[in-house]
Write a protein that holds these residues in place. Structure first.
Motif, PDB file in Angstrom:
ATOM      1  N   PRO A 255       6.499  -1.265   7.248  1.00 39.97           N
ATOM      2  CA  PRO A 255       7.412  -1.596   7.004  1.00 39.97           C
ATOM      3  C   PRO A 255       7.227  -2.537   5.953  1.00 39.97           C
ATOM      4  CG  PRO A 255       7.689  -1.035   9.724  1.00 39.97           C
ATOM      5  CD  PRO A 255       6.279  -1.407   8.753  1.00 39.97           C
ATOM      6  N   LEU A 256       6.720  -3.486   6.015  1.00 36.91           N
ATOM      7  CA  LEU A 256       6.824  -4.607   4.676  1.00 36.91           C
ATOM      8  C   LEU A 256       6.167  -4.220   3.733  1.00 36.91           C
ATOM      9  CD1 LEU A 256       6.011  -7.728   7.464  1.00 36.91           C
ATOM     10  CD2 LEU A 256       8.392  -6.680   6.045  1.00 36.91           C
ATOM     11  N   GLU A 257       4.948  -3.088   4.134  1.00 38.30           N
ATOM     12  CA  GLU A 257       4.870  -3.043   2.561  1.00 38.30           C
ATOM     13  C   GLU A 257       4.841  -2.430   1.552  1.00 38.30           C
ATOM     14  OE1 GLU A 257       1.773   0.555   2.989  1.00 38.30           O
ATOM     15  OE2 GLU A 257      -0.001  -0.848   4.818  1.00 38.30           O
ATOM     16  N   GLN A 258       5.641  -1.708   1.025  1.00 36.81           N
ATOM     17  CA  GLN A 258       6.536  -2.245   0.055  1.00 36.81           C
ATOM     18  C   GLN A 258       6.924  -3.012  -0.991  1.00 36.81           C
ATOM     19  OE1 GLN A 258       6.897   0.665  -1.964  1.00 36.81           O
ATOM     20  NE2 GLN A 258       7.176  -0.801  -3.360  1.00 36.81           N
ATOM     21  N   LEU A 259       8.032  -3.826  -0.153  1.00 38.19           N
ATOM     22  CA  LEU A 259       8.132  -5.680  -0.216  1.00 38.19           C
ATOM     23  C   LEU A 259       7.245  -5.836  -0.667  1.00 38.19           C
ATOM     24  CD1 LEU A 259      10.939  -7.023  -0.573  1.00 38.19           C
ATOM     25  CD2 LEU A 259      10.431  -7.669   2.200  1.00 38.19           C
ATOM     26  N   TYR A 260       6.054  -5.829   0.080  1.00 39.82           N
ATOM     27  CA  TYR A 260       4.671  -7.168  -0.557  1.00 39.82           C
ATOM     28  C   TYR A 260       4.237  -6.508  -1.906  1.00 39.82           C
ATOM     29  CZ  TYR A 260       0.434  -8.938   0.226  1.00 39.82           C
ATOM     30  OH  TYR A 260      -1.546  -9.537   0.466  1.00 39.82           O
ATOM     31  N   TYR A 261       4.237  -5.160  -1.997  1.00 37.05           N
ATOM     32  CA  TYR A 261       3.245  -4.494  -3.308  1.00 37.05           C
ATOM     33  C   TYR A 261       4.458  -5.220  -3.780  1.00 37.05           C
ATOM     34  CZ  TYR A 261       0.479  -2.407  -0.003  1.00 37.05           C
ATOM     35  OH  TYR A 261      -0.614  -1.577   0.492  1.00 37.05           O
ATOM     36  N   GLU A 262       5.432  -5.129  -4.067  1.00 36.62           N
ATOM     37  CA  GLU A 262       6.114  -5.552  -5.044  1.00 36.62           C
ATOM     38  C   GLU A 262       6.078  -7.300  -5.509  1.00 36.62           C
ATOM     39  OE1 GLU A 262      10.515  -5.153  -3.838  1.00 36.62           O
ATOM     40  OE2 GLU A 262      10.307  -2.256  -3.661  1.00 36.62           O
ATOM     41  N   ALA A 263       5.487  -8.412  -4.350  1.00 37.02           N
ATOM     42  CA  ALA A 263       5.495  -9.524  -4.369  1.00 37.02           C
ATOM     43  C   ALA A 263       4.186  -9.424  -5.390  1.00 37.02           C
ATOM     44  CB  ALA A 263       5.854 -10.176  -3.143  1.00 37.02           C
ATOM     45  N   TRP A 264       2.672  -8.239  -4.837  1.00 41.31           N
ATOM     46  CA  TRP A 264       1.434  -9.465  -5.493  1.00 41.31           C
ATOM     47  C   TRP A 264       1.138  -8.431  -6.814  1.00 41.31           C
ATOM     48  CZ3 TRP A 264      -2.843  -6.057  -2.565  1.00 41.31           C
ATOM     49  CH2 TRP A 264      -3.669  -4.564  -3.008  1.00 41.31           C
ATOM     50  N   LEU A 265      -0.015  -9.310  -7.372  1.00 37.91           N
ATOM     51  CA  LEU A 265      -0.874  -8.783  -9.373  1.00 37.91           C
ATOM     52  C   LEU A 265      -1.831  -7.866  -8.302  1.00 37.91           C
ATOM     53  CD1 LEU A 265      -1.345 -12.286  -9.332  1.00 37.91           C
ATOM     54  CD2 LEU A 265       0.118 -11.477 -10.476  1.00 37.91           C
TER      55      LEU A 265
END
Length: 328
Positions: A255-265
């Motif tokens: 459930p956190l993956e999309q938010l994480y990918y929006e923040a990573w490089l």
């Protein structure tokens, strides 16, 4: 102060129960430092409010804290070898979610047992949590990274200032405008069928050395006279982390993956990997797609073969010397 002086720990809590625990720990002299280093423990209620703005303002932090567990028991020190050592060495004496903040850690811990001294102006803290499923323990560092980027966004939004867009460099660094401004270290031990996790975070808020800091970038983005404070960011971090961590524990990282990918490089980043072929080390180009279930990098090669990328353990930069393992 110097490294031979006794280290001062100031204990405080948000509720009466946590204040009583602070009093009990002081009276019992239960808190220790590694190697039995000399230690002085006092209660926040018995100390004068620091007038030096370089000192962490515990009251300001606690007044902004909205959590039920994390950050509510606070240990502050003006001068300390390592916040991580305090929480990990005293894990069983402290409540889950306890945090330790130091103005100047002079033996801070990083990857590969690196030690360093942090300059003033940095938010340096460690805290405790606990987990039962060992398979997801390696992923908690990603939740910590994500919570910090979200916390910075929350503080910016709350105060009507431009977003800074701090990004995550896998696995545990924070970058701003291409320069490192922070890092995360998570360690764990297994005891009584639970994993005791100690998480340490360093974030450069107000010191431009050696790269840049949040306030320096903020000043270039706005004419408004405003600066970020350690206390506000720490409270926002725990307010965000508690919600993300509970979701992570109950439903996993997905459930956190999309938010994480929006923040990573790294989405779509092409990297060179190494693998053996007929006893020869060859290099191939792969494109990063995301994370695998075990927390390593998921990539696809030019042959359309999906693979998992592991660091070789020999380089300080995780993106040099990556080893490809094919996924079936």
């Amino acid at each position: 102060m110097d490294s031979q002086s006794p280290c001062l720990l100031v204990l405080c809590g948000k509720s009466s129960a946590e204040k009583e625990l602070a009093k009990s720990l002081k009276e019992s002299k239960a808190l220790k430092l590694p190697d039995n280093a000399e230690l002085e423990v006092v209660l926040h209620s018995d100390t004068e409010t620091p007038v030096d703005e370089n000192c962490f303002r515990s009251n300001l932090f606690l007044s902004s804290l909205l959590t039920t567990r994390f950050g509510r028991f606070l240990i502050w020190s003006p001068w300390l070898p390592s916040t991580h050592d305090v929480v990990s060495h005293n894990f069983c004496e402290l409540p889950i979610g306890a945090t330790c903040v130091a103005d100047v850690p002079f033996k801070g811990r990083g990857r590969s047992k690196n030690l360093w001294e942090s300059p003033r102006g940095c938010l340096m803290f460690s805290f405790t949590t606990q987990m039962e499923d060992g398979r997801v323990v390696p992923l908690v560092q990603y939740v910590v990274c994500l919570a910090m980027t979200e916390a910075i966004n929350d503080v910016c939004h709350k105060n009507g200032i431009p977003y800074l867009h701090v990004r995550i460099k896998w696995p545990n660094d924070l970058y701003l405008n291409g320069l490192k401004v922070g890092g995360i270290l998570c360690t764990s031990t297994y005891r009584s069928k639970k994993f005791n996790v100690s998480a340490g975070i360093g974030l450069n808020i107000d010191n431009e050395q050696p790269t840049t800091c949040l306030n320096a970038v903020l000043q270039k983005l706005t004419s408004v006279s405003y600066q970020l404070w350690r206390e506000d960011i720490l409270a926002a971090f725990f307010n965000k982390f508690e919600n993300l961590f509970d979701l992570f524990i109950n439903k996993g990282f997905q459930p956190l993956e999309q938010l994480y990918y929006e923040a990573w490089l790294h989405s779509g980043q092409r990297v060179i990997v190494q693998e053996e072929d007929d006893n020869q080390l060859i290099e191939k180009i792969v494109t990063i797609q995301g994370l695998t279930s075990s927390g390593y990098l998921l990539a696809v090669g030019e042959d359309s073969q999906m693979c998992e990328l592991h660091p070789d353990g020999n380089s300080f930069d995780f993106f040099k010397g990556l080893v490809r393992r094919k996924l079936t």
